[in-house]
Design a protein around this motif. Sequence first.
Motif, PDB file in Angstrom:
ATOM      1  N   GLN A   1      -9.865 -50.048 -38.788  1.00 10.31           N
ATOM      2  CA  GLN A   1      -9.856 -49.728 -40.217  1.00 10.31           C
ATOM      3  C   GLN A   1      -9.724 -50.997 -41.056  1.00 10.31           C
ATOM      4  O   GLN A   1     -10.432 -51.174 -42.054  1.00 10.31           O
TER       5      GLN A   1
ATOM      6  N   GLU B   1     -12.506 -52.447 -43.717  1.00 11.84           N
ATOM      7  CA  GLU B   1     -12.193 -52.719 -45.123  1.00 11.84           C
ATOM      8  C   GLU B   1     -12.345 -54.199 -45.476  1.00 11.84           C
ATOM      9  O   GLU B   1     -12.479 -54.542 -46.649  1.00 11.84           O
ATOM     10  N   ASN B   2     -12.314 -55.051 -44.474  1.00 11.31           N
ATOM     11  CA  ASN B   2     -12.431 -56.503 -44.668  1.00 11.31           C
ATOM     12  C   ASN B   2     -13.479 -57.029 -43.687  1.00 11.31           C
ATOM     13  O   ASN B   2     -13.143 -57.624 -42.660  1.00 11.31           O
TER      14      ASN B   2
END
Length: 83
Positions: A41, A45-46
């Motif tokens: 996750q 997200e990055n």
Amino acid sequence: MPETNIDGNKLDTSKIEGEIRFMTQNLKNDFSEFFEKQIAQFEKENPDTKVIWEDKPGGPDFDKNMAADAVECQMADVINIPD
């Protein structure tokens, strides 16, 4: 010591990127599913990051390894330390 640690320039913290070392003590056997989901996750997200999870045996050697890494400026970026 790496030049980036002592050059006096301000770090740009607006974007997370690069490799992140995450070190734990004896957690992979029981918690790998949980941490792998968290890591996936975070990387989603990055997208410019890669998390490297190092799971070391616990006990007194863990503290010695952390101290040795600190002396050599090679500590993990994130360390799980049990209470």
